[in-house]
Design an enzyme around this catalytic site. Structure first.
Site, PDB file in Angstrom:
ATOM      1  N   THR A   3      14.947 -17.416  -7.002  1.00 44.41           N
ATOM      2  CA  THR A   3      15.146 -16.429  -7.474  1.00 44.41           C
ATOM      3  C   THR A   3      16.318 -16.269  -8.326  1.00 44.41           C
ATOM      4  O   THR A   3      17.240 -16.779  -8.291  1.00 44.41           O
ATOM      5  CB  THR A   3      15.666 -15.411  -5.976  1.00 44.41           C
ATOM      6  N   ARG A  31       0.589 -13.349  -0.142  1.00 46.17           N
ATOM      7  CA  ARG A  31       1.920 -12.967   0.225  1.00 46.17           C
ATOM      8  C   ARG A  31       2.554 -12.135  -0.917  1.00 46.17           C
ATOM      9  O   ARG A  31       2.767 -12.914  -2.036  1.00 46.17           O
ATOM     10  CB  ARG A  31       2.685 -14.343   0.656  1.00 46.17           C
TER      11      ARG A  31
END
Length: 145
Positions: A3, A31
């Site tokens: 991230t 997902r």
């Protein structure tokens, strides 16, 4: 890999947050993590805070983590550190791990986490970059090699 998040406060008092992720290894087909979910992995409101999160995405979604920081700051009057710590504890209580970068409209910031570390950095008002990696590590001036 992983991230990348950013929060910012401009000279006019506008707050912004952005979060991008490479996703989870071996994730289930279809997902969707917390990064694209406003209020879970990302949130900004000029009257309160900007938040970018990383970690167990499902747990950040279940707790509306980023928005929850805003709510605690706005409705309970908690500062960014206290609000962030409370939300990270809530995530930990349901077996989630991760961290957040939080900035308020006054320039106060926090990096709450319940993981061993999270690469993080900031540039102070004088333009000096500062970085840290581990959970108990304080920000220090970045020195390029």
């Amino acid at each position: 890999y992983g991230t990348v998040g950013a929060v910012a406060l401009d000279k006019d008092g506008n707050l912004a947050a952005g979060t991008s992720t490479g996703g989870m290894t071996n994730k289930r087909y279809g997902r969707i993590g917390d990064s694209p979910v406003i209020g879970a992995g990302t949130y900004a409101n000029n009257k309160s805070v900007a938040v970018s999160a990383t970690g167990s995405g499902e747990m950040f979604i279940r707790t509306s983590a980023a928005y929850n920081v805003h709510s605690r700051y706005t409705h309970l009057g908690e500062n960014v550190q206290k609000a962030g710590d409370a939300v990270i504890k809530e995530i930990g209580d349901i077996k989630g791990t991760g961290g957040m970068i939080i900035l308020d409209a006054k320039g106060n910031f926090a990096f709450p986490m319940n993981s061993a570390g999270m690469h993080r950095g900031m540039i102070d008002s004088k333009g000096v970059p500062m970085t840290a990696m581990f959970g108990d590590e304080q920000l220090r001036h970045f020195k390029a090699k």
